[in-house]
Design an enzyme around this catalytic site. Structure first.
Site, PDB file in Angstrom:
ATOM      1  N   LYS A 114      38.336  48.261  49.742  1.00 18.35           N
ATOM      2  CA  LYS A 114      37.757  49.055  48.661  1.00 18.35           C
ATOM      3  C   LYS A 114      38.763  49.998  48.005  1.00 18.35           C
ATOM      4  O   LYS A 114      38.518  50.494  46.899  1.00 18.35           O
ATOM      5  CB  LYS A 114      36.561  49.846  49.189  1.00 18.35           C
ATOM      6  CG  LYS A 114      35.393  48.956  49.580  1.00 18.35           C
ATOM      7  CD  LYS A 114      34.215  49.764  50.095  1.00 18.35           C
ATOM      8  CE  LYS A 114      33.054  48.867  50.463  1.00 18.35           C
ATOM      9  NZ  LYS A 114      31.884  49.632  50.966  1.00 18.35           N
ATOM     10  N   LYS A 196      31.352  38.125  51.053  1.00 23.76           N
ATOM     11  CA  LYS A 196      30.048  38.419  51.616  1.00 23.76           C
ATOM     12  C   LYS A 196      29.042  38.708  50.501  1.00 23.76           C
ATOM     13  O   LYS A 196      29.382  39.337  49.493  1.00 23.76           O
ATOM     14  CB  LYS A 196      30.147  39.628  52.543  1.00 23.76           C
ATOM     15  CG  LYS A 196      28.855  39.979  53.272  1.00 23.76           C
ATOM     16  CD  LYS A 196      29.028  41.241  54.088  1.00 23.76           C
ATOM     17  CE  LYS A 196      27.716  41.670  54.702  1.00 23.76           C
ATOM     18  NZ  LYS A 196      27.824  42.956  55.406  1.00 23.76           N
ATOM     19  N   LYS A 199      25.152  43.736  47.226  1.00 22.50           N
ATOM     20  CA  LYS A 199      24.285  44.315  46.202  1.00 22.50           C
ATOM     21  C   LYS A 199      25.068  44.973  45.094  1.00 22.50           C
ATOM     22  O   LYS A 199      24.498  45.457  44.122  1.00 22.50           O
ATOM     23  CB  LYS A 199      23.349  45.340  46.840  1.00 22.50           C
ATOM     24  CG  LYS A 199      22.276  44.733  47.711  1.00 22.50           C
ATOM     25  CD  LYS A 199      21.348  45.774  48.284  1.00 22.50           C
ATOM     26  CE  LYS A 199      21.970  46.516  49.433  1.00 22.50           C
ATOM     27  NZ  LYS A 199      21.030  47.457  50.077  1.00 22.50           N
TER      28      LYS A 199
END
Length: 329
Positions: A114, A196, A199
């Site tokens: 990230k 993966k 959302k």
């Protein structure tokens, strides 16, 4: 037999998706029906590693909780709560940070992923949230932590921190163990099977099936899911898109990948996609109805989990007091 304690959570990023259901929520439902204690939370403090807009966070918190309740988690059998309503989590996190090392936090896979584009500009929350996650687990003296495969690194860090604390200050925390489902531990994006299911993210909308998706949306997403040009049903790392569909079908039907391969042997991908679509639609339809009902009444949502929050704080307060006394406070 000694009563065990389970703890896990889901981020407050809105209504859960089918990967959350298969990899985590379905495990939680099984544990709540046992004689063990279960603590399951909406990890809304973890949702601010990148600060959201207040209204978005508010909507996502309630959407996530509605999803858990709609799937069948019952506040009468499991302690369901919002992480932010138990401030003892953050206080214990600060205490544990004194036994957490920058080098190991920097090696966390999710932090590296990230912050890849701008590590120097990453927030302290993003860097340090594995310590808060350790506090989430240890404050309930959890024996077992049902998680997806991607969280194993964080559970190992939690075990390391707890071990250091116990070695320095005396036996204070239970050393937790991760439990990972044998099938469906890591459901991947339907469009990008090397990632993966998520959302968040620009490319995830068509690759993610949400638990409030309408039937037509589910059919469209499965029909357009990435497979390959081989058109043969095998369970192989060389065919990640197909492997992902087989994992999803296996998890939702209670079968095995080998059984799915045998069931669809000699058939094209179309039949597998059609059968998988029917299974997902049947699974999601009642959940979607309940999510829509619950999100329309946030007062009722808060009422349902109010008692649970008090129970969570009672346990958290006792553990925090024990840790502080051990440290000399």
């Amino acid at each position: 037999m000694t009563q065990a304690t389970y703890l896990s959570g889901i981020q407050a990023t809105g209504v859960p998706h089918i990967g959350n259901y298969v990899g985590a929520i379905s495990q939680w439902i099984r544990t709540q029906d046992s004689d063990d204690r279960s603590f399951y939370m909406i990890a809304d403090l973890h949702a601010i590693t990148t600060p959201p807009e207040p209204e978005v966070l508010r909507r996502n918190r309630f959407g996530a909780m509605a999803g858990l309740l709609a799937c069948g988690l019952d506040p009468k059998h499991a302690v369901l709560f919002f992480q932010s309503t138990v401030p003892e989590h953050t206080e214990l996190s600060w205490l544990l940070s004194s036994l957490s090392y920058m080098g190991e936090l920097r090696r966390m896979t999710q932090f590296k992923a990230k912050s890849k584009e701008n590590q120097e500009g990453a927030s302290m929350a993003l860097f340090g949230y594995p310590v808060l996650q350790a506090a989430d687990i240890l404050i309930y003296q959890a024996n077992f932590v049902p998680v997806g495969a991607d969280q194993l690194q964080h559970i190992e860090l939690t075990r390391d921190i707890a071990g250091r604390f116990n070695a320095k200050y005396g036996e204070t925390f239970v050393i937790p163990k991760a439990t990972v489902p044998k099938i469906g531990a890591r459901i991947m994006d339907l469009q990008y099977p090397d990632r993966k299911m998520s959302k968040s993210g620009i490319d995830s909308v068509q690759g993610t099936i949400f638990l409030d998706d309408e039937d037509d949306a589910i059919r469209r997403k499965i029909s357009k899911s990435v497979t390959d040009s081989l058109n043969r049903i095998v369970y192989s790392d060389e065919q990640p898109g197909l492997r992902n569909l087989i994992d999803l079908y296996s998890a939702l039907t209670g079968g095995t990948p080998a059984g799915v391969v045998e069931q669809f042997e000699g058939q094209g991908y179309g039949n597998l996609k059609k059968e998988l679509t029917d299974v997902i639609v049947a699974t999601i339809a009642p959940v979607r109805t309940e999510i829509n009902r619950l999100t329309g009444d946030q007062v009722e949502l808060e009422r349902l989990v109010a008692t649970c929050s008090a129970t969570a704080r009672e346990q958290a307060t006792a553990t925090l007091r024990k840790a502080k006394l051990a440290m000399g406070f």
